[in-house]
Design an enzyme around this catalytic site. Structure first.
Site, PDB file in Angstrom:
ATOM      1  N   HIS A 100     -28.464   6.630 -17.804  1.00  0.00           N
ATOM      2  CA  HIS A 100     -29.799   6.225 -17.336  1.00  0.00           C
ATOM      3  C   HIS A 100     -30.711   5.831 -18.500  1.00  0.00           C
ATOM      4  CE1 HIS A 100     -31.368  10.454 -17.900  1.00  0.00           C
ATOM      5  NE2 HIS A 100     -32.502   9.813 -18.092  1.00  0.00           N
ATOM      6  N   ASP A 154     -23.578  10.176 -15.347  1.00  0.00           N
ATOM      7  CA  ASP A 154     -24.689   9.702 -16.177  1.00  0.00           C
ATOM      8  C   ASP A 154     -24.331   9.765 -17.663  1.00  0.00           C
ATOM      9  OD1 ASP A 154     -27.163   8.927 -17.034  1.00  0.00           O
ATOM     10  OD2 ASP A 154     -28.204  10.779 -16.456  1.00  0.00           O
ATOM     11  N   SER A 249     -33.513  12.999 -22.564  1.00  0.00           N
ATOM     12  CA  SER A 249     -32.321  12.501 -21.891  1.00  0.00           C
ATOM     13  C   SER A 249     -31.319  11.931 -22.868  1.00  0.00           C
ATOM     14  CB  SER A 249     -32.689  11.415 -20.904  1.00  0.00           C
ATOM     15  OG  SER A 249     -33.197  12.023 -19.761  1.00  0.00           O
TER      16      SER A 249
HETATM   17  N1  ARG Z   1     -34.783  12.431 -16.983  1.00  0.00           N
HETATM   18  C1  ARG Z   1     -35.370  12.948 -18.176  1.00  0.00           C
HETATM   19  C2  ARG Z   1     -35.379  11.889 -19.263  1.00  0.00           C
HETATM   20  O1  ARG Z   1     -35.179  10.756 -18.945  1.00  0.00           O
HETATM   21  C3  ARG Z   1     -34.705  14.207 -18.644  1.00  0.00           C
HETATM   22  C4  ARG Z   1     -34.913  15.269 -17.687  1.00  0.00           C
HETATM   23  C5  ARG Z   1     -34.282  16.535 -18.019  1.00  0.00           C
HETATM   24  N2  ARG Z   1     -35.004  17.461 -17.225  1.00  0.00           N
HETATM   25  C6  ARG Z   1     -34.817  18.740 -17.220  1.00  0.00           C
HETATM   26  N3  ARG Z   1     -35.610  19.459 -16.500  1.00  0.00           N
HETATM   27  N4  ARG Z   1     -33.904  19.301 -17.958  1.00  0.00           N
HETATM   28  O2  ARG Z   1     -35.681  12.117 -20.392  1.00  0.00           O
END
Ligand code: ARG
Length: 301
Positions: A100, A154, A249
């Site tokens: 992503h 992912d 992420s």
């Molecule tokens: N989707 C988030 C990003 O793009 C990361 C999320 C991870 N969240 C979590 N609660 N561990 O950076």
């Protein structure tokens, strides 16, 4: 929107300890033919060794050089480079990250839009004492089953334009080669992500100690709250209020083995909020993807 909602909050805290660790040898040498064999050989020989391992207990900022496989992934296409994801060095030329980070309907950077920084600590300072490498990306490999709607599979691999030589501050992380689930193990996630939900990204690398939990428990916690599933190929970890968050992420979740070496067990993927007591952080489970990772790193296509 949903993604936004899922992406938020708190990062990083905590301990980690390690000490007397073997020294790294100098970069490999040899003919092009030997190279392939030797490259693999020295990855396995040297991976996961963190010579500058943590010296702070209870702190939440990393020690410079503590995570020598840590990569910051920057977007360069809108002028000033902007860190948007983390990643990890897995051999001389490849960075493991989240799909992503590089492949969404409204976010599909080309290799030329990306720069990877290795041996980085303070992204806003040139004098953090480290000799940061800025490396261009030659090719982006997205897992063929990555599905944005389900947030499934992912993971992605960035092939760097140049091979990097290892040194004590530039070490690949080990990958799990067995079927261990790591349930109940303590693990460490690192990144430059936001330090509180909806907050600003951190300029220095931070870390949080979290505990890996059984997939069944995680599944129950998320049951019905999201359109995504907790699959066998996911791994959940938490330690509220510590967690990975937005911009973390793609970054590595690592576990230290009895031999003191660090193995990456997860890639930061998603969560509802960050550090929320009810909802663990969800990761791509590396051990489910070893064959795909090998298929990319062992070819030159
Ligand atoms: N989707 C988030 C990003 O793009 C990361 C999320 C991870 N969240 C979590 N609660 N561990 O950076």
């Amino acid at each position: 929107m949903l993604l936004r909602l899922l992406c938020f909050l708190v990062l990083m805290s905590l301990f980690s300890s390690c000490s007397a660790i073997p020294r790294l040898d100098r970069p490999r040498e040899g003919s092009a033919d030997e190279e392939v064999v030797q490259t693999k050989g020295d990855v396995e020989e040297l991976c996961g060794i963190a010579p500058n391992g943590a010296k702070i207990v209870g702190g939440n900022e990393a020690v410079p050089g503590e995570f020598p496989w840590m990569a910051g992934i920057f977007l360069t296409n809108r002028g000033y480079p902007r860190l948007f994801c983390g990643g990890s060095l897995i051999d001389h030329q490849h960075i493991l990250t989240a799909a992503h980070c590089v492949n969404q309907t409204y976010h599909r950077p080309q290799p030329a839009d990306l720069v990877v920084r290795l041996n980085e600590f303070d992204i806003s300072s040139k004098d953090d004492g480290l000799d940061t490498l800025h490396v261009n990306v030659e090719k982006i490999f997205v897992h063929p089953l990555w599905n944005e709607k389900e947030f499934k599979d992912d993971l992605a691999i960035l092939r760097l334009e140049q091979e990097v030589d290892f040194d004590p501050n530039l070490v690949p992380v080990c990958l799990p080669r067995g079927d261990e689930t790591f349930t109940s193990k303590s693990a460490t996630v690192s990144g430059w992500g936001v330090t509180k939900e909806g907050g600003r990204a951190s300029s220095t690398l931070r870390k949080a100690s979290v505990q890996i939990e059984a997939n069944e428990d995680c599944l129950l916690k998320y049951d019905g709250s999201v359109p995504f599933q907790i699959l066998e190929s996911n791994l959940c970890a938490s330690n509220p209020p510590r967690d990975a968050c937005q911009n973390d992420s793609g970054g590595p979740l690592v576990v230290q083995g009895d031999d003191e070496r660090w193995t990456q067990v997860g890639i930061v993927s998603w969560g509802i909020g960050c550090g929320d007591r009810r909802f663990p952080g969800v990761y791509a489970r590396i051990s489910s993807y070893i064959d795909w990772i090998d298929s990319i790193t062992q070819t030159t296509n």
